[in-house]
Scaffold this motif. Structure first.
Motif, PDB file in Angstrom:
ATOM      1  N   PRO A   1      -4.125 -12.402  11.173  1.00 31.55           N
ATOM      2  CA  PRO A   1      -4.043 -12.683   9.733  1.00 31.55           C
ATOM      3  C   PRO A   1      -3.336 -11.571   8.972  1.00 31.55           C
ATOM      4  CG  PRO A   1      -6.237 -11.915  10.306  1.00 31.55           C
ATOM      5  CD  PRO A   1      -5.510 -12.080  11.603  1.00 31.55           C
ATOM      6  N   HIS A   2      -2.911 -11.887   7.769  1.00 27.54           N
ATOM      7  CA  HIS A   2      -2.128 -10.947   6.971  1.00 27.54           C
ATOM      8  C   HIS A   2      -2.949  -9.715   6.613  1.00 27.54           C
ATOM      9  CE1 HIS A   2       0.686  -9.357   4.087  1.00 27.54           C
ATOM     10  NE2 HIS A   2      -0.192  -9.471   3.105  1.00 27.54           N
ATOM     11  N   GLN A   3      -2.299  -8.552   6.654  1.00 24.90           N
ATOM     12  CA  GLN A   3      -2.916  -7.283   6.290  1.00 24.90           C
ATOM     13  C   GLN A   3      -2.255  -6.766   5.019  1.00 24.90           C
ATOM     14  OE1 GLN A   3      -5.327  -5.458   8.410  1.00 24.90           O
ATOM     15  NE2 GLN A   3      -5.511  -7.515   9.232  1.00 24.90           N
ATOM     16  N   SER A   4      -3.032  -6.574   3.975  1.00 26.57           N
ATOM     17  CA  SER A   4      -2.457  -6.180   2.678  1.00 26.57           C
ATOM     18  C   SER A   4      -2.427  -4.671   2.472  1.00 26.57           C
ATOM     19  CB  SER A   4      -3.241  -6.832   1.535  1.00 26.57           C
ATOM     20  OG  SER A   4      -4.609  -6.474   1.616  1.00 26.57           O
ATOM     21  N   LEU A   5      -3.005  -3.894   3.375  1.00 24.95           N
ATOM     22  CA  LEU A   5      -2.993  -2.431   3.246  1.00 24.95           C
ATOM     23  C   LEU A   5      -2.541  -1.822   4.564  1.00 24.95           C
ATOM     24  CD1 LEU A   5      -3.562   0.236   1.772  1.00 24.95           C
ATOM     25  CD2 LEU A   5      -5.953   0.063   2.535  1.00 24.95           C
TER      26      LEU A   5
ATOM     27  N   TYR B   1       5.803  -5.288 -11.282  1.00 28.83           N
ATOM     28  CA  TYR B   1       5.532  -5.900  -9.967  1.00 28.83           C
ATOM     29  C   TYR B   1       5.203  -7.382 -10.110  1.00 28.83           C
ATOM     30  CZ  TYR B   1       3.266  -6.911  -5.507  1.00 28.83           C
ATOM     31  OH  TYR B   1       2.920  -7.473  -4.308  1.00 28.83           O
ATOM     32  N   THR B   2       5.857  -8.181  -9.294  1.00 28.80           N
ATOM     33  CA  THR B   2       5.562  -9.618  -9.256  1.00 28.80           C
ATOM     34  C   THR B   2       5.061 -10.048  -7.880  1.00 28.80           C
ATOM     35  OG1 THR B   2       7.898 -10.056  -8.748  1.00 28.80           O
ATOM     36  CG2 THR B   2       7.219 -10.184 -11.066  1.00 28.80           C
ATOM     37  N   SER B   3       5.725  -9.586  -6.826  1.00 28.52           N
ATOM     38  CA  SER B   3       5.305  -9.884  -5.458  1.00 28.52           C
ATOM     39  C   SER B   3       6.097  -8.995  -4.519  1.00 28.52           C
ATOM     40  CB  SER B   3       5.544 -11.365  -5.112  1.00 28.52           C
ATOM     41  OG  SER B   3       6.935 -11.658  -5.132  1.00 28.52           O
ATOM     42  N   GLY B   4       5.768  -9.095  -3.227  1.00 29.11           N
ATOM     43  CA  GLY B   4       6.485  -8.311  -2.232  1.00 29.11           C
ATOM     44  C   GLY B   4       5.727  -7.055  -1.831  1.00 29.11           C
ATOM     45  N   GLN B   5       6.427  -6.174  -1.116  1.00 26.92           N
ATOM     46  CA  GLN B   5       5.819  -4.955  -0.607  1.00 26.92           C
ATOM     47  C   GLN B   5       5.993  -3.799  -1.588  1.00 26.92           C
ATOM     48  OE1 GLN B   5       6.003  -4.583   3.963  1.00 26.92           O
ATOM     49  NE2 GLN B   5       8.041  -5.344   3.450  1.00 26.92           N
ATOM     50  N   ILE B   6       4.971  -2.958  -1.658  1.00 33.40           N
ATOM     51  CA  ILE B   6       5.004  -1.749  -2.474  1.00 33.40           C
ATOM     52  C   ILE B   6       4.918  -0.547  -1.537  1.00 33.40           C
ATOM     53  CG2 ILE B   6       3.859  -0.405  -4.272  1.00 33.40           C
ATOM     54  CD1 ILE B   6       2.842  -2.949  -5.484  1.00 33.40           C
TER      55      ILE B   6
ATOM     56  N   LYS C   1      -3.233  -8.956  -4.173  1.00 32.84           N
ATOM     57  CA  LYS C   1      -4.044 -10.101  -3.792  1.00 32.84           C
ATOM     58  C   LYS C   1      -3.676 -11.340  -4.607  1.00 32.84           C
ATOM     59  CE  LYS C   1      -8.877 -11.429  -3.060  1.00 32.84           C
ATOM     60  NZ  LYS C   1     -10.293 -11.005  -3.203  1.00 32.84           N
ATOM     61  N   LYS C   2      -3.311 -11.138  -5.848  1.00 32.20           N
ATOM     62  CA  LYS C   2      -2.929 -12.264  -6.702  1.00 32.20           C
ATOM     63  C   LYS C   2      -1.500 -12.733  -6.420  1.00 32.20           C
ATOM     64  CE  LYS C   2      -5.890 -10.604 -10.454  1.00 32.20           C
ATOM     65  NZ  LYS C   2      -5.928 -10.077 -11.847  1.00 32.20           N
ATOM     66  N   ALA C   3      -0.681 -11.854  -5.831  1.00 25.56           N
ATOM     67  CA  ALA C   3       0.716 -12.199  -5.591  1.00 25.56           C
ATOM     68  C   ALA C   3       0.840 -13.086  -4.361  1.00 25.56           C
ATOM     69  CB  ALA C   3       1.553 -10.929  -5.414  1.00 25.56           C
ATOM     70  N   LYS C   4       2.035 -13.589  -4.160  1.00 21.13           N
ATOM     71  CA  LYS C   4       2.314 -14.469  -3.035  1.00 21.13           C
ATOM     72  C   LYS C   4       2.393 -13.654  -1.747  1.00 21.13           C
ATOM     73  CE  LYS C   4       5.341 -17.554  -3.903  1.00 21.13           C
ATOM     74  NZ  LYS C   4       6.647 -18.221  -4.156  1.00 21.13           N
ATOM     75  N   ALA C   5       1.741 -14.129  -0.668  1.00 23.73           N
ATOM     76  CA  ALA C   5       1.812 -13.463   0.636  1.00 23.73           C
ATOM     77  C   ALA C   5       3.227 -13.618   1.197  1.00 23.73           C
ATOM     78  CB  ALA C   5       0.787 -14.062   1.595  1.00 23.73           C
ATOM     79  N   PRO C   6       3.706 -12.672   2.010  1.00 23.47           N
ATOM     80  CA  PRO C   6       2.982 -11.523   2.576  1.00 23.47           C
ATOM     81  C   PRO C   6       3.190 -10.236   1.792  1.00 23.47           C
ATOM     82  CG  PRO C   6       5.007 -11.874   3.791  1.00 23.47           C
ATOM     83  CD  PRO C   6       5.006 -12.852   2.656  1.00 23.47           C
ATOM     84  N   SER C   7       2.601 -10.136   0.629  1.00 18.34           N
ATOM     85  CA  SER C   7       2.664  -8.916  -0.165  1.00 18.34           C
ATOM     86  C   SER C   7       1.679  -7.898   0.403  1.00 18.34           C
ATOM     87  CB  SER C   7       2.327  -9.221  -1.625  1.00 18.34           C
ATOM     88  OG  SER C   7       3.218 -10.188  -2.149  1.00 18.34           O
ATOM     89  N   ARG C   8       2.074  -6.640   0.357  1.00 18.67           N
ATOM     90  CA  ARG C   8       1.187  -5.595   0.871  1.00 18.67           C
ATOM     91  C   ARG C   8       1.585  -4.238   0.320  1.00 18.67           C
ATOM     92  NH1 ARG C   8       2.777  -4.093   7.172  1.00 18.67           N
ATOM     93  NH2 ARG C   8       5.034  -3.938   6.867  1.00 18.67           N
ATOM     94  N   LEU C   9       0.694  -3.254   0.528  1.00 14.13           N
ATOM     95  CA  LEU C   9       0.889  -1.881   0.076  1.00 14.13           C
ATOM     96  C   LEU C   9       1.035  -0.985   1.302  1.00 14.13           C
ATOM     97  CD1 LEU C   9       0.847   0.375  -2.108  1.00 14.13           C
ATOM     98  CD2 LEU C   9      -1.652   0.358  -1.911  1.00 14.13           C
TER      99      LEU C   9
END
Length: 356
Positions: free
Chosen positions: A23-27, A107-112, A141-149
């Motif tokens: 599953p997707h990892q956001s951090l 920021y709207t979506s995507g990777q940071i 979390k609110k943005a479209k996947a696969p967004s992450r930090l």
């Protein structure tokens, strides 16, 4: 290479670099150190996202953006250069609240990507920076996947251990690069073979080495020759390379929800990109097991001494030591000589009656 679930056993680095984990990892936290930096992995992850055309936000605190960004960029990159806005690092100064507003407002979506979060914690406070990270993760979390930090952070930072705990964020991808000579040295010292699915003993050794920030001291001991701190991996044979320790934690499952892998990452001179390679291309997977060596006349010679095996303790005796050991009188060695060998059996019931 297909991406793998964090519960699978096998390669994990490819999915982490390509943001294709299931599953997707956001951090994602990339460990950094003065002796062996994680900057190359940070830049490679950033470059791969840009090549895929993903929306990318780069927050540059320590390194200039031109150093972090690849030569070819797209219009989907939002660069927030804070190198002149951090207290003590530039002419201008700003508050942590204004930094948060500057990040979240664009920021709207995507990777940071944030290259030096530890500097923010030193100039402001650890609690304020952790609050900033939580706000960014909430926006992701609110943005479209696969967004992450993606954070580049030294283990010695005051906020490192707080960030990687399950109480702060349930899921985590932790990437720790190690010097190949260092990993081989640790494997040899603690008699732990190297494999892509590392043994629990080798996990513990690598994690304790990172936790105690002993890379600098161990890197100097990893070779018989004096070596300098290799921040940019330039001293590896055949080009820049690293042994990467990847830890992936799922939101549930406890210890069973954690997967680890050791994988090789090497710079390809032809296309100027990093490629995943087998571990045996970078290190000896079993460096302490070398029973034979070529003799002077061309034949094989059996290695007998611990120095030849390059072990920290002695496993064998020399001929002189064997002779001396044979001359040592052993106590009770001749006890019982001359006995007839006849056994006298006694009836247990009769003995019990007599005792009563």
């Amino acid at each position: 290479m297909p991406s793998r679930s964090s519960g699978d056993t096998g390669p994990l680095l490819s999915g982490a670099l390509d943001n294709a984990q299931i599953p997707h990892q956001s951090l994602c936290v990339i460990s950094d150190s003065t002796s062996f930096s994680g900057l190359n992995i940070f830049k490679e992850t950033l470059a791969r996202g840009i090549r895929r055309g993903e929306e990318t936000t780069l927050i540059s605190i320590l390194h200039p953006p031109e150093i972090l960004l690849p030569s070819s960029t797209s219009s989907k990159i939002n660069v927030i250069d804070l190198s002149n806005s951090i207290n003590g690092h530039g002419e201008e100064s700003t508050s942590i609240e204004s930094i948060e507003e500057k990040i979240l407002s664009t920021y709207t979506s995507g990777q940071i990507f944030i290259d030096a979060l530890d500097i923010l914690s030193e100039d402001y406070s650890a609690s304020k920076v952790l609050t900033l990270v939580k706000s960014i993760l909430s926006a992701i979390k609110k943005a479209k996947a696969p967004s992450r930090l993606i954070l580049l952070l030294p283990p010695s930072s005051a906020i490192y251990h707080s960030l990687i705990t399950p109480s702060f964020h349930s899921t985590l991808t932790l990437i720790t690069p190690h010097s190949p000579p260092l990993v081989e040295h640790l494997s040899k010292s603690y008699l732990s073979p190297i494999s892509s699915n590392p043994s629990p003993n080798l996990w513990m050794i690598l994690e304790n080495t990172t936790k105690r920030s002993s890379h600098q001291d161990m890197a100097l001991k990893a070779s018989s020759e004096k070596i300098e701190f290799d921040t940019c991996w330039t001293q590896s044979q055949g080009g820049p390379a690293a042994i990467v320790h990847v830890l992936v934690r799922k939101p549930t499952g406890g210890i069973k929800g954690i997967s680890r892998s050791l994988e090789g990452l090497k710079f390809n001179v032809d296309d100027k990109q990093f490629r995943l390679v087998d571990l045996d291309q970078l290190v000896d997977l079993n460096p302490f097991s070398k029973p034979l060596t070529a003799g002077v006349t061309g034949g094989d010679k059996i290695i007998n001494t611990h120095s030849e095996l390059d072990l920290p303790f002695n496993l064998s005796l020399t001929d002189e030591q064997r002779n001396k050991r044979a001359q040592v009188p052993l106590p009770y060695a001749h006890e019982g000589e001359g006995a007839s060998g006849d056994l006298i059996w006694e009836d247990e019931e009769e003995t019990d009656d007599e005792e009563i």
